[in-house]
Design an enzyme around this catalytic site. Structure first.
Site, PDB file in Angstrom:
ATOM      1  N   GLY A 109       0.688  -1.391  -0.126  1.00 50.94           N
ATOM      2  CA  GLY A 109       0.017   0.105  -0.130  1.00 50.94           C
ATOM      3  C   GLY A 109       0.682   1.389   0.052  1.00 50.94           C
ATOM      4  O   GLY A 109       1.619   1.585   0.902  1.00 50.94           O
ATOM      5  N   THR A 110       0.740   2.056  -0.964  1.00 50.22           N
ATOM      6  CA  THR A 110       1.338   3.300  -1.226  1.00 50.22           C
ATOM      7  C   THR A 110       1.005   4.342  -1.982  1.00 50.22           C
ATOM      8  O   THR A 110       0.051   3.990  -2.768  1.00 50.22           O
ATOM      9  CB  THR A 110       2.840   2.653  -1.283  1.00 50.22           C
ATOM     10  OG1 THR A 110       3.683   3.940  -1.381  1.00 50.22           O
ATOM     11  CG2 THR A 110       2.740   2.210  -2.806  1.00 50.22           C
ATOM     12  N   THR A 111       1.597   5.569  -2.268  1.00 52.47           N
ATOM     13  CA  THR A 111       1.456   6.283  -3.177  1.00 52.47           C
ATOM     14  C   THR A 111       2.923   6.851  -3.755  1.00 52.47           C
ATOM     15  O   THR A 111       3.442   7.468  -2.965  1.00 52.47           O
ATOM     16  CB  THR A 111       0.429   7.636  -2.999  1.00 52.47           C
ATOM     17  OG1 THR A 111      -0.525   7.193  -2.464  1.00 52.47           O
ATOM     18  CG2 THR A 111       0.508   8.430  -4.136  1.00 52.47           C
TER      19      THR A 111
END
Lengths: 362, 237
Positions: A109-111
């Site tokens: 999970g990341t941006t």
């Protein structure tokens, strides 16, 4: 050839079919091996991998605990008998990952985002690393510098990304020492893609964006792209037309590649990866064009990560930014987005009171 | 990509109602509970763990500490699956010896952390089910804490809690040691005695709320003088 040394698929797969481990280093080693002096080193990898055996793809998944007739093979070199004897019983069939369900979740999970503009490449990422609902680390580093002119953004399992980046940095350094020049970003992306290829179909998850500057140092990059800057400001040409003009201009300059463990390797002007990428894309598509100044690019990258962290549960905490130019990469101080959130709240409150005043005055 | 149905609450028994035919498979992993904590100070480091070894509803042992001394300046805390903890510490010890024999010096904390990362990652497709935290002094004599995930991703921290009660302890440490989530508080640097007292209080709280933590607390304080161990009793129920 450096690339062939690493991407030597043939010998990697052939090793698995042999059942004997001769006392001497196996013949696949190239004589110009640089690591022969060190104990427990292997010319293929930094460490010994228990790589899934090729045969399992043909057979039905082997139940854990059964003894396989084929001696399990790994890329273990015979110089390191200790690891083979104590870590895993060698008879254990290396079944596919689906039959040994992991009891713990991996960090995900990341941006992350990166885009090219006249001032180089701007890369930004959030700093939250989550583990199915728990924030494993609120201050992780997702942008890893690989060398002075190449930076990698990582998305996917953090352990995989960290280790593969390390391997990539090592291979690039070796290339530089052997050939006397830096490998281009395109070559680095291809190298990473080929290194990940044997693990296609396994649960390895690496989605990396490589941002770099190829070629020698340009004294004043604004000059060489002056013509294009004025074009951009004109907005007579569409973004894609500007790209094709630029492509014809020079072989050196900023480069952006996206490499994924499923085999994708793409070149582009703008990439955003991760669970928060749809939100980041909406901000970037609206505002990014070639003629941005460095400050404008910084603020748009920050805004994109901020909006993504605002809406995506798995992104958050702070934003890291790196700017890559012909002189190398520079890092901006990590900024806590909590401040930005409070500033936004203040602004909204201010607007609301203004609107109310206007409504009353009418 | 791994759905949470696979693991859910590791080691905890499922509800007693019939859900349909269930396939039982031998799982190579077991969850033995336990909590580990490490704090780094200006010139000291603390690694603490409880000593309860459990499995499902039973307690196997009340005296199974999870801190292992590696060198004079480094202690590792491992919680998770006890079998993997034991093997992993044996492998690390052996690698430390090999390093000592071939390089004629002891490994530094940072080097041990990097080595552990590669040892864990070499088992990427059949991982060691261990949550590691290394506490020690770095080359400059400052406290260092390195926290790992089961597949080898690591980073240097000031404090970290791992194991079954980690989700409960980490926010408390963030608040008390990191002074986070508070406004208008003076950031006082942590002294060794205050840190040891904090660790004791934190574990007492963990034993109250987590069933897998309790029995006794083993605290190892690492300073340049050496490693000092202390055992404090906790709740036994």
């Amino acid at each position: 050839m450096a690339l062939q040394d690493i991407c030597n698929f043939q010998s990697v797969f052939e090793d698995r079919l042999t059942t004997e481990y001769p006392a001497v280093p196996h013949g696949k080693k190239i004589p110009s091996n640089y690591v022969s002096g060190l104990p427990f080193s292997n010319n293929k990898s930094l460490f010994h991998f228990y790589i899934p055996v090729a045969e399992y793809l043909d057979e039905s998944p082997i139940q854990f605990g059964q003894i396989s007739t084929v001696q399990n093979c790994s890329a273990v070199s015979s110089e390191d008998p200790f690891l083979t004897s104590s870590s895993l019983p060698t008879c254990l069939p290396f079944a596919s990952s689906q039959s040994v369900p992991l009891p713990f979740p991996m960090a995900h999970g990341t941006t992350t985002l990166a885009f090219m503009f006249q001032g180089g490449v701007m890369a930004a990422a959030d700093t939250r690393s989550s583990c199915s609902g728990l924030v494993a680390c609120p201050a992780s580093q997702k942008i890893l510098p690989i060398h002075s002119h190449l930076v990698g953004l990582t998305s996917g399992t953090s352990a995989d990304c960290a280790l593969w980046k390390r391997i990539l940095a090592r291979e690039l350094r070796l290339y530089q020492l052997r050939h006397g020049r830096r490998l281009s970003t395109s070559g680095a992306a291809k190298l990473l893609s080929h290194m990940l290829h044997p693990f296609k179909g396994t649960e390895l998850c690496v989605a990396a964006t490589l941002c770099g500057w190829d070629g020698g140092e340009q004294k004043n990059f604004v000059d060489s792209t002056n013509a294009k800057v004025s074009l951009a400001k004109d907005e007579r040409f569409s973004f894609s037309q500007q790209c094709s003009i630029r492509k014809k201009m020079n072989l050196s300059g900023p480069r952006l590649f996206y490499v994924c463990s499923d085999g994708t390797r793409l070149r582009g002007m703008l990439f955003s990866v991760g669970s928060g990428s749809p939100y980041a894309y909406s901000i970037l598509d609206q505002g990014v064009h070639w003629g941005l100044t460095v400050d404008e690019a910084k603020s748009i990258a920050r805004e994109a990560v901020y909006r993504a962290t605002y809406r995506d549960a798995y992104s958050g905490n702070c934003v890291d930014m790196y700017h890559i130019t012909s002189k190398g990469w520079t890092r901006r101080n990590r900024e806590d987005l909590k401040e930005e959130y409070y500033r936004e709240k203040e602004r909204r409150k201010h607007e609301k009171t203004e609107r109310r005043d206007v409504a009353f005055s009418d | 990509m791994l759905s949470s149905q696979h693991f859910g609450d590791p080691g905890k028994m499922k509800d007693y109602h019939y859900t349909g035919p269930v396939e039982h498979k031998f799982s190579p992993y077991a969850f033995n509970g336990g909590t580990v904590l490490a704090v780094a100070g200006e010139d000291f480091a603390i690694v603490a763990s409880d000593t309860r070894l459990s499995e499902g509803y039973s307690i196997h042992s009340r005296d199974s500490p999870k801190c292992y001394k590696l060198t004079d300046t480094t202690v590792i805390g491992c919680s998770g699956f006890h079998g993997d903890c034991l093997t992993l510490t044996k492998i690390i010890d052996a690698r430390l010896k090999m390093y000592k024999h071939s390089n004629n010096k002891t490994m530094t904390s940072g080097a041990i952390a990097a080595m552990l990362s590669t040892i864990l990652y070499s088992r990427r497709f059949f991982p060691y089910y261990v949550y590691n935290i290394i506490g020690g002094l770095d080359e400059e004599g400052k406290g260092a804490v390195y926290s790992f995930d089961p597949v080898g991703s690591y980073q240097r921290d000031t404090y970290k809690a791992g194991g079954s009660a980690s989700a409960m302890l980490q926010p408390l440490l963030d608040n008390q040691i990191g002074f986070k989530n508070m406004e208008g508080v003076e950031h006082v640097p942590l002294t060794k005695d205050k840190a040891v007292q904090l660790v004791k209080d934190v574990f007492i709280s963990a034993a109250e709320r987590d069933v897998y933590t309790g029995d006794a607390l083993r605290v190892c304080v690492i300073t340049k003088e050496g490693i000092n161990e202390e055992t404090i009793p906790l709740r036994k129920d």
